[in-house]
Write a protein that holds these residues in place. Sequence first.
Motif, PDB file in Angstrom:
ATOM      1  N   LYS A   1       6.742   8.014  18.681  1.00  0.00           N
ATOM      2  CA  LYS A   1       5.595   8.433  17.876  1.00  0.00           C
ATOM      3  C   LYS A   1       4.658   9.223  18.772  1.00  0.00           C
ATOM      4  O   LYS A   1       4.338   8.791  19.879  1.00  0.00           O
ATOM      5  CB  LYS A   1       4.866   7.228  17.278  1.00  0.00           C
ATOM      6  CG  LYS A   1       3.724   7.629  16.348  1.00  0.00           C
ATOM      7  CD  LYS A   1       3.061   6.419  15.713  1.00  0.00           C
ATOM      8  CE  LYS A   1       1.948   6.850  14.767  1.00  0.00           C
ATOM      9  NZ  LYS A   1       1.252   5.684  14.167  1.00  0.00           N
TER      10      LYS A   1
ATOM     11  N   ALA B   1       3.543   2.321   8.276  1.00  0.00           N
ATOM     12  CA  ALA B   1       3.940   3.728   8.279  1.00  0.00           C
ATOM     13  C   ALA B   1       5.117   3.933   7.350  1.00  0.00           C
ATOM     14  O   ALA B   1       5.880   3.003   7.064  1.00  0.00           O
ATOM     15  CB  ALA B   1       4.317   4.177   9.690  1.00  0.00           C
TER      16      ALA B   1
ATOM     17  N   THR C   1       7.314   9.073   9.571  1.00  0.00           N
ATOM     18  CA  THR C   1       6.285   9.221  10.600  1.00  0.00           C
ATOM     19  C   THR C   1       6.771   8.741  11.959  1.00  0.00           C
ATOM     20  O   THR C   1       6.075   8.896  12.954  1.00  0.00           O
ATOM     21  CB  THR C   1       5.011   8.449  10.224  1.00  0.00           C
ATOM     22  OG1 THR C   1       5.304   7.051  10.178  1.00  0.00           O
ATOM     23  CG2 THR C   1       4.476   8.912   8.880  1.00  0.00           C
TER      24      THR C   1
END
Length: 209
Positions: free
Chosen positions: A155, A187, A191
């Motif tokens: 991420k 999330a 993502t």
Amino acid sequence: MNELGERIRKLREQGGLSKAELARRVGVSDVTISYWENGTIKRVGHSRLEPLARALRCSIGHLLGNDQDAHGSSHTPMSSLPLYPLTPSPDAIGNDALPISHFPMGFIDNDLIKKDDYLLTPQRPERFDFCPPGTLILARKCARFDGNGLYLVEKNARLMVKRIEQDFNMTLNIFGDTGTRHPEERALGNTLVFHATIPALWPMKIMNF
């Protein structure tokens, strides 16, 4: 017997690479790859050894058959797993990453191992949830959420180890190792970049990287 050529062929096939793809990564023609594998060219030039080992995701010593365990027997892909350093950078596990060692599978329950599995160990001083320094991590490649469990995910261009659980709304709940049942964040699957599931962890106090 053309041991080097046979080793190149086996490593290439186990990595799912065509001759053309391996040639592209090394910077040679696919004809050269064929010549290496069939023994027409019996030696790989020094300038090609490093990119070849990197493309095949092994050490130069392993490629040349020089890696040996404590009993003096050569490691092969069937008897060992590549061990990579785990850092926050996704490059640590990218296609150009080189293993720091090959770990004998005799220390691991073979029933746990599947094709293309690899090992990771966190690099000091970095900290990863669930993985204190000295942890040996079994990683299994995946590209998407595949059930509740531990994952190596990316991420914001940073690798993380997290426990991920999906709720009834198809939202992914992301947990650290704080012990709380409240997720750190929630999330949608798009993502996060999924790199691997983590089927097993072991303390690795006998090794110091």
